[in-house]
Enzyme design. Structure first.
Site, PDB file in Angstrom:
ATOM      1  N   HIS A  38       0.829  -1.219   0.000  1.00 12.35           N
ATOM      2  CA  HIS A  38       0.000   0.000   0.000  1.00 12.35           C
ATOM      3  C   HIS A  38       0.860   1.263   0.000  1.00 12.35           C
ATOM      4  O   HIS A  38       0.466   2.297   0.533  1.00 12.35           O
ATOM      5  CB  HIS A  38      -0.999  -0.013   1.168  1.00 12.35           C
ATOM      6  CG  HIS A  38      -2.083  -1.033   0.975  1.00 12.35           C
ATOM      7  ND1 HIS A  38      -3.205  -0.789   0.212  1.00 12.35           N
ATOM      8  CD2 HIS A  38      -2.192  -2.312   1.402  1.00 12.35           C
ATOM      9  CE1 HIS A  38      -3.971  -1.879   0.194  1.00 12.35           C
ATOM     10  NE2 HIS A  38      -3.374  -2.824   0.921  1.00 12.35           N
ATOM     11  N   SER A  71     -12.027 -18.536 -21.932  1.00 11.25           N
ATOM     12  CA  SER A  71     -11.004 -18.832 -20.933  1.00 11.25           C
ATOM     13  C   SER A  71     -11.243 -20.235 -20.400  1.00 11.25           C
ATOM     14  O   SER A  71     -12.405 -20.638 -20.227  1.00 11.25           O
ATOM     15  CB  SER A  71     -11.095 -17.826 -19.784  1.00 11.25           C
ATOM     16  OG  SER A  71     -10.374 -18.328 -18.674  1.00 11.25           O
ATOM     17  N   ASP A 175       1.468  -3.843  -9.584  1.00  9.35           N
ATOM     18  CA  ASP A 175       1.195  -5.176 -10.129  1.00  9.35           C
ATOM     19  C   ASP A 175       1.525  -5.247 -11.616  1.00  9.35           C
ATOM     20  O   ASP A 175       2.210  -6.167 -12.076  1.00  9.35           O
ATOM     21  CB  ASP A 175      -0.277  -5.549  -9.915  1.00  9.35           C
ATOM     22  CG  ASP A 175      -0.647  -5.563  -8.446  1.00  9.35           C
ATOM     23  OD1 ASP A 175       0.274  -5.485  -7.613  1.00  9.35           O
ATOM     24  OD2 ASP A 175      -1.845  -5.640  -8.141  1.00  9.35           O
TER      25      ASP A 175
HETATM   26  C1  GLA Z   1      -3.065  -4.340  -4.970  1.00  5.43           C
HETATM   27  C2  GLA Z   1      -2.909  -3.196  -5.974  1.00  5.43           C
HETATM   28  C3  GLA Z   1      -1.485  -2.644  -5.977  1.00  5.43           C
HETATM   29  C4  GLA Z   1      -1.017  -2.323  -4.563  1.00  5.43           C
HETATM   30  C5  GLA Z   1      -1.294  -3.491  -3.612  1.00  5.43           C
HETATM   31  C6  GLA Z   1      -1.011  -3.142  -2.176  1.00  5.43           C
HETATM   32  O1  GLA Z   1      -2.302  -5.440  -5.381  1.00  5.43           O
HETATM   33  O2  GLA Z   1      -3.252  -3.628  -7.267  1.00  5.43           O
HETATM   34  O3  GLA Z   1      -1.425  -1.500  -6.802  1.00  5.43           O
HETATM   35  O4  GLA Z   1      -1.581  -1.141  -4.089  1.00  5.43           O
HETATM   36  O5  GLA Z   1      -2.647  -3.923  -3.690  1.00  5.43           O
HETATM   37  O6  GLA Z   1       0.336  -2.905  -1.985  1.00  5.43           O
END
Ligand code: GLA
Length: 395
Positions: A38, A71, A175
């Site tokens: 976060h 899928s 991500d």
């Molecule tokens: C999810 C979000 C990321 C990040 C994480 C927490 O995976 O997609 O962007 O904020 O939570 O670190």
């Protein structure tokens, strides 16, 4: 958890016919974040790595004006006319690929008709970025098939935009970045403000990464996640009355006093404290790894979880049980939740000789306490999203 390409091809031809025209094969991994949770949408540091399991996509262009999406993980075919812009369908998995195709269209890069077959071996909703993996595999496929020539960084940003705007999850960039830029055997030290990054070899010696899935069904993750983001925005707003900042990661632990002085809401204060201390811990953890101090790295992982539990409040009974019970077991160097939280997975560093016992004992304790069955993965660290096999080349 490896996709069987021959099986996937058979399914492709069963669905779409015409064995004379080979589809193109793309692959994109999942990710696990080692520390820095976060912090991405707060302009801070993260330290994720790409996994060696992910999403495989077979795709073939057609001269019809239709996108056909299938899928192996979800039932039913979805057929959408090729358009200048697309609309999300409530609760459909197709929002991830179509969101990306929409983002390409918004940038003037239009898809032809396409036949697509996805197959993911990342458990859905487990916090290992199955969504970003679908987005990025679609992006690299679109890039290749349209000849758009986009850089990986552009595709990462477009996929994040698709998730924000089309899917409605206001995620940061971690991500999609980790999934796009992953490198075998390495974690990525990413500054989410400047997007500068460095690869760090992940040498754990005689220890292993263990991922444990709570298998808790996540319900309100998106709305809770978006709520945390607004709380951080509020903290920035309140602090900025006294000292203008763009985001919380501009502050360090030496500035923590500001929270008591400038933020009257105790919840917002706790959220800000997590972000500032987590950013600090992430930098310390990266340094610890560089100097091969895995014990310290593990200790910082533990502290990260404590902060996510008490200050950021994104853990819950299932994650806490895995972490706090896991810590009592022999050979555990560090253990924490990974990803957005509210369920999903933990990541642990465990001495190799203790891994089997760790999984066995934790599994028993977890089921006893939660009534759920945990799943364990011993992942390798893999490469990022890419084309695997061009049309015409036979395996
Ligand atoms: C999810 C979000 C990321 C990040 C994480 C927490 O995976 O997609 O962007 O904020 O939570 O670190």
């Amino acid at each position: 958890m490896k996709a069987d390409i021959n099986y996937l091809k058979e399914e492709f031809f069963r669905l779409y016919g015409d064995r004379e025209r080979e589809p193109v094969l793309f692959y994109s991994p999942g990710r696990v974040n080692l520390i820095g949770e976060h912090t991405d949408y707060n302009g801070g540091y993260v330290f994720p790595c790409a996994l060696d399991f992910g999403t495989t996509l077979l795709v073939r262009q057609t001269d019809t004006a239709e996108l056909r999406l299938n899928s192996l993980n979800f039932p039913g075919e979805v057929i959408i006319p090729v358009a200048l812009n697309y609309l999300p369908v409530p609760k459909s998995w197709t929002n991830y690929p179509v969101g990306v195709i929409n983002e390409f269209a918004r940038n003037g890069i239009r898809a032809h008709g396409m036949e697509m077959l996805f197959m993911g071996d990342i458990p859905n909703g487990a916090g290992l970025s199955s969504s970003a993996s679908i987005e990025m595999v679609t992006a690299v496929a679109m890039n290749e098939l349209t000849g758009a020539g986009l850089e990986m960084m552009e595709m990462v940003k477009m996929s994040q935009k698709a998730e924000n705007g089309f899917v409605g999850m206001n995620c940061g960039i971690m991500d999609q970045f980790a999934v796009g830029f992953g490198r075998k055997g390495h974690a990525i030290n990413l500054n989410c403000d400047t997007l500068e990054y460095r690869y760090a070899p992940l040498n754990l010696g005689d220890r292993r990464l263990v991922i444990t899935n709570t298998n808790k069904q996540r319900g309100l993750t998106n709305s809770k996640y978006n709520e945390r983001r607004s709380e951080c925005d509020r903290a920035v707003e309140l602090i900025s009355i006294h000292r203008p900042i763009r985001h919380l990661s501009e502050l360090t632990v030496a500035d923590l006093w500001m929270l008591d002085s400038y933020i009257d809401d105790p919840v917002v204060r706790k959220r800000a404290r997590h972000v500032i201390t987590e950013n600090d811990r992430t930098l310390d953890a990266i340094r610890a790894l560089e100097s091969n101090d895995i014990e310290l790295f593990g200790k910082l992982m533990n502290e990260s979880h404590d902060s996510l539990c008490h200050d950021y409040e994104v853990t819950g009974m299932e994650l806490d049980t895995l972490v706090y019970e896991g810590r009592k077991l022999p050979g555990v160097i560090g253990t924490r939740m990974t990803g957005a939280g509210f369920g999903g997975c933990t990541v642990s560093i465990v001495e190799s000789r203790h891994v089997d016992k760790f999984m066995e004992r934790l599994s028993e304790i977890y089921t006893h306490k939660s009534g759920l069955v945990a799943e364990f993965y011993l992942p390798g660290i893999g490469d990022g999203a890419r084309i695997m096999q061009a049309a015409g080349s036979r395996q």
